[in-house]
Motif scaffolding. Structure first.
Motif, short mmCIF file in Angstrom:
data_model
loop_
_atom_site.label_atom_id
_atom_site.label_comp_id
_atom_site.label_asym_id
_atom_site.label_seq_id
_atom_site.Cartn_x
_atom_site.Cartn_y
_atom_site.Cartn_z
N SER A 21 0.85 -1.18 0.00
CA SER A 21 0.00 0.00 0.00
C SER A 21 0.89 1.24 0.00
O SER A 21 1.91 1.27 0.69
CB SER A 21 -0.89 0.00 1.25
OG SER A 21 -1.57 1.23 1.39
N PHE A 22 0.51 2.24 -0.78
CA PHE A 22 1.18 3.54 -0.75
C PHE A 22 0.13 4.57 -0.35
O PHE A 22 -1.01 4.50 -0.79
CB PHE A 22 1.73 3.91 -2.14
CG PHE A 22 2.92 3.10 -2.54
CD1 PHE A 22 4.20 3.50 -2.17
CD2 PHE A 22 2.77 1.93 -3.26
CE1 PHE A 22 5.30 2.75 -2.53
CE2 PHE A 22 3.87 1.17 -3.64
CZ PHE A 22 5.15 1.58 -3.27
N GLY A 23 0.52 5.54 0.48
CA GLY A 23 -0.43 6.56 0.90
C GLY A 23 0.28 7.76 1.49
O GLY A 23 1.50 7.77 1.68
N GLY A 24 -0.51 8.76 1.82
CA GLY A 24 0.02 9.98 2.40
C GLY A 24 0.14 9.88 3.91
O GLY A 24 -0.32 8.92 4.53
N ALA A 25 0.76 10.90 4.50
CA ALA A 25 0.90 10.98 5.95
C ALA A 25 0.97 12.45 6.36
O ALA A 25 1.60 13.26 5.68
CB ALA A 25 2.16 10.26 6.40
N LEU A 26 0.29 12.79 7.45
CA LEU A 26 0.37 14.11 8.06
C LEU A 26 0.85 13.93 9.50
O LEU A 26 0.58 12.91 10.12
CB LEU A 26 -0.99 14.81 8.04
CG LEU A 26 -1.56 15.14 6.67
CD1 LEU A 26 -2.97 15.73 6.80
CD2 LEU A 26 -0.65 16.11 5.92
N GLN A 27 1.48 14.96 10.05
CA GLN A 27 2.11 14.83 11.35
C GLN A 27 2.15 16.18 12.06
O GLN A 27 2.29 17.22 11.42
CB GLN A 27 3.54 14.30 11.14
CG GLN A 27 4.41 14.23 12.35
CD GLN A 27 5.81 13.75 11.99
OE1 GLN A 27 6.36 14.15 10.96
NE2 GLN A 27 6.36 12.91 12.81
N ALA A 28 2.01 16.15 13.39
CA ALA A 28 2.23 17.34 14.22
C ALA A 28 2.82 16.86 15.53
O ALA A 28 2.52 15.76 16.00
CB ALA A 28 0.92 18.08 14.46
N GLY A 29 3.67 17.68 16.12
CA GLY A 29 4.27 17.28 17.39
C GLY A 29 5.07 18.38 18.02
O GLY A 29 5.13 19.51 17.51
N VAL A 30 5.69 18.04 19.12
CA VAL A 30 6.54 18.99 19.83
C VAL A 30 7.65 18.23 20.54
O VAL A 30 7.44 17.13 21.05
CB VAL A 30 5.71 19.84 20.83
CG1 VAL A 30 5.11 18.99 21.94
CG2 VAL A 30 6.55 20.96 21.41
N ASP A 31 8.85 18.80 20.51
CA ASP A 31 9.99 18.30 21.28
C ASP A 31 10.21 19.29 22.42
O ASP A 31 10.32 20.50 22.19
CB ASP A 31 11.24 18.21 20.41
CG ASP A 31 11.14 17.11 19.37
OD1 ASP A 31 10.84 15.97 19.76
OD2 ASP A 31 11.37 17.38 18.18
N ILE A 32 10.29 18.78 23.65
CA ILE A 32 10.48 19.61 24.84
C ILE A 32 11.81 19.23 25.47
O ILE A 32 12.01 18.07 25.90
CB ILE A 32 9.33 19.41 25.84
CG1 ILE A 32 7.99 19.72 25.15
CG2 ILE A 32 9.54 20.28 27.08
CD1 ILE A 32 6.79 19.22 25.90
N ALA A 33 12.75 20.17 25.53
CA ALA A 33 14.10 19.90 26.02
C ALA A 33 14.08 19.54 27.51
O ALA A 33 13.42 20.21 28.31
CB ALA A 33 15.01 21.10 25.79
N VAL A 34 14.82 18.47 27.86
CA VAL A 34 15.00 18.09 29.27
C VAL A 34 16.48 18.07 29.63
O VAL A 34 16.82 18.11 30.80
CB VAL A 34 14.32 16.74 29.59
CG1 VAL A 34 12.80 16.88 29.51
CG2 VAL A 34 14.79 15.64 28.65
N THR A 35 17.35 17.99 28.62
CA THR A 35 18.79 18.12 28.79
C THR A 35 19.30 18.88 27.57
O THR A 35 18.51 19.23 26.68
CB THR A 35 19.52 16.75 28.88
OG1 THR A 35 19.40 16.09 27.61
CG2 THR A 35 18.94 15.87 29.98
N LYS A 36 20.61 19.10 27.50
CA LYS A 36 21.16 19.85 26.36
C LYS A 36 20.76 19.23 25.02
O LYS A 36 20.39 19.93 24.08
CB LYS A 36 22.69 19.92 26.46
CG LYS A 36 23.31 20.68 25.31
CD LYS A 36 24.81 20.71 25.39
CE LYS A 36 25.34 21.40 24.14
NZ LYS A 36 26.74 21.16 23.93
N ASN A 37 20.84 17.91 24.90
CA ASN A 37 20.52 17.24 23.64
C ASN A 37 19.37 16.23 23.77
O ASN A 37 19.14 15.46 22.85
CB ASN A 37 21.75 16.53 23.08
CG ASN A 37 22.80 17.50 22.60
OD1 ASN A 37 22.48 18.56 22.09
ND2 ASN A 37 24.06 17.16 22.79
#
Length: 191
Positions: A134-150
């Motif tokens: 199967s081939f199809g599309g994808a949508l995405q939303a998110g957030v990265d929240i820092a807890v250390t330098k990296n």
């Protein structure tokens, strides 16, 4: 093999600063919640599953990333609540992300891309089968929240379009649209 060695040699030859913090790897727990529709076979459903996922993001710029999402799951297929068996799917998904006003601590993003799904280990009722690709599309939303330098806590949601034909004795019964919403929480680190 020669191409792989050439790519590794080129990467090794890059200055360390060219690779520094351009990559992020995340490990997530995801909840795959299918939004099932089928033409011609009412009552067909696919189970929700919680599984691990790994993804790799390459940041082309501080605002633009390309993410490869890897995970697999085994779902139960039912008809009016009665089990028809189980199948696995592997849907590697590639998205291009835009990270809004990246700050040192909170980095929201949206993305869009494509997925290729491979169905395997299909163990359905005798005579039943599904298409393999199967081939199809994808949508995405998110957030990265820092807890250390990296290091980052990650919250992510994706909508992925996946469908396959369900067949009995080689004759198509219906087109099964799985189209899951995938909720994820995990940890990521830049390197």
């Amino acid at each position: 093999m020669k191409k792989s060695l050439l790519v590794l040699a080129l990467v090794a030859a890059l200055p360390t600063s060219a690779l520094a913090e351009n990559w992020m790897m995340r490990v997530r727990a995801i909840d795959i919640v299918p939004d099932v529709k089928s033409s011609g076979l009412a009552g067909l459903d696919v189970s929700s599953e919680v599984v691990p996922e790994v993804d790799f993001t390459y940041f082309v710029t501080p605002n633009i990333g390309m993410e490869l999402i890897l995970g697999t799951a085994r779902h139960e297929v039912t008809l009016n609540g009665a089990s028809l068996g189980k199948l696995n799917h592997l849907p590697p998904t590639l998205t291009v992300q835009y990270h809004f006003n990246p700050t040192p601590t909170i980095k929201p993003y949206v993305g869009a891309g494509v997925n290729y799904t491979r169905f395997y280990n299909v163990d359905l009722a005798p005579g039943l089968s599904v298409g393999k690709n199967s081939f199809g599309g994808a949508l995405q939303a998110g957030v990265d929240i820092a807890v250390t330098k990296n290091g980052y806590i990650n919250l992510d949601v994706k909508k992925i379009w996946i469908d396959t034909d369900v067949k009995s004795g080689g004759v198509k019964l219906t087109n099964l649209e799985i189209n899951p919403v995938v909720w994820g929480i995990g940890y990521g680190f830049r390197f």
